[in-house]
Scaffold this active site. Sequence first.
Site, PDB file in Angstrom:
ATOM      1  CG  HIS A 223      -1.779   1.138   1.422  1.00 10.97           C
ATOM      2  ND1 HIS A 223      -3.150   1.038   1.331  1.00 10.97           N
ATOM      3  CD2 HIS A 223      -1.522   2.437   1.707  1.00 10.97           C
ATOM      4  CE1 HIS A 223      -3.690   2.240   1.547  1.00 10.97           C
ATOM      5  NE2 HIS A 223      -2.720   3.103   1.777  1.00 10.97           N
ATOM      6  CB  CYS A 256      -2.882   8.626   7.952  1.00 10.13           C
ATOM      7  SG  CYS A 256      -3.348   8.063   9.606  1.00 10.13           S
TER       8      CYS A 256
END
Length: 308
Positions: A223, A256
């Site tokens: 990822h 994030c």
Amino acid sequence: MATFDSTSAGKSAGSSAPDVVVTDVVLRDGLQDEPVFVPVPDRVALAGALATAGIPEFEAASFVSARRVPQMAGAEELLAALPRSPEAKVAGLALSPTGARRGAAAYAAGQLDVLRLVVSADPGHSVANSGRGVDQALDEIGETLAVLPPSLTVEAGVSTAFVGLDGGLLPTERLLYVVRRLHDLGARRIGLADTLGTAPTEHVVHCLSTVLETFPDLTVGLHLHNAHGQALRTVDAALGLGVVRFDSALGGLGGCPFAPGAHGNLATEELVAHLHARGLTTGIDETALAEAGSLLSTVLARATAVPA
């Protein structure tokens, strides 16, 4: 009791499976860091566009607190409204036993195919992201598996696998510790995330090689976020090690909320074009993918701002 999924991906003899499996994460990782809230009908439309483009799996939702991540509100409503197709698997992410139970309920309702249980390798990110230390999070995964339905496909994910919140390279031994704990719990497919997007290709390759040599029965996916334009170089290096599973996000969105400075994901459009240029199959139509990207721009433009 549920167990981790043990199936591998890629092309086998006599199979029409793609050479590389691309999972789009724009509905989860992409939208969670945007300063706007995209309503459920628009997220449903985006999911439909991704499925039309031939995306074999997409991460649709995160079972987290809407107070902490308001962009992820309405997960159950979204999953209930998604059109289902046997060609496109729907995945969700959980960071806690509570989130995992929500995922199991969605699976029981026929709305979810894959539940990703994610822990952080970096202790600081673990506390910031999930409110628990690394060991507590790993212990809870073991407890969670015991109460999930055995037929549910469960995958493991490791955030901040290569670089910590302080920007320093995470020691390989720290990653190996987390992977070993997950492996002992039965994980045979693990996704490793460069959450900040700054991991040099050479460090990722070293970590990948070490993990694959230490745990030869693991299927490892990547990822990748893309701070310095290095993600495609990392993809090429990982392909050379036999990695055939990659996450990416439409439009390169992502980040994030609990990792300041985290950069956007590797764009699905760029990844697919790059793989096709190398002669690898993905099952994804680039023209339809571009149309999905246009729809993404439209829904973001009309979305409402998330209150500060």
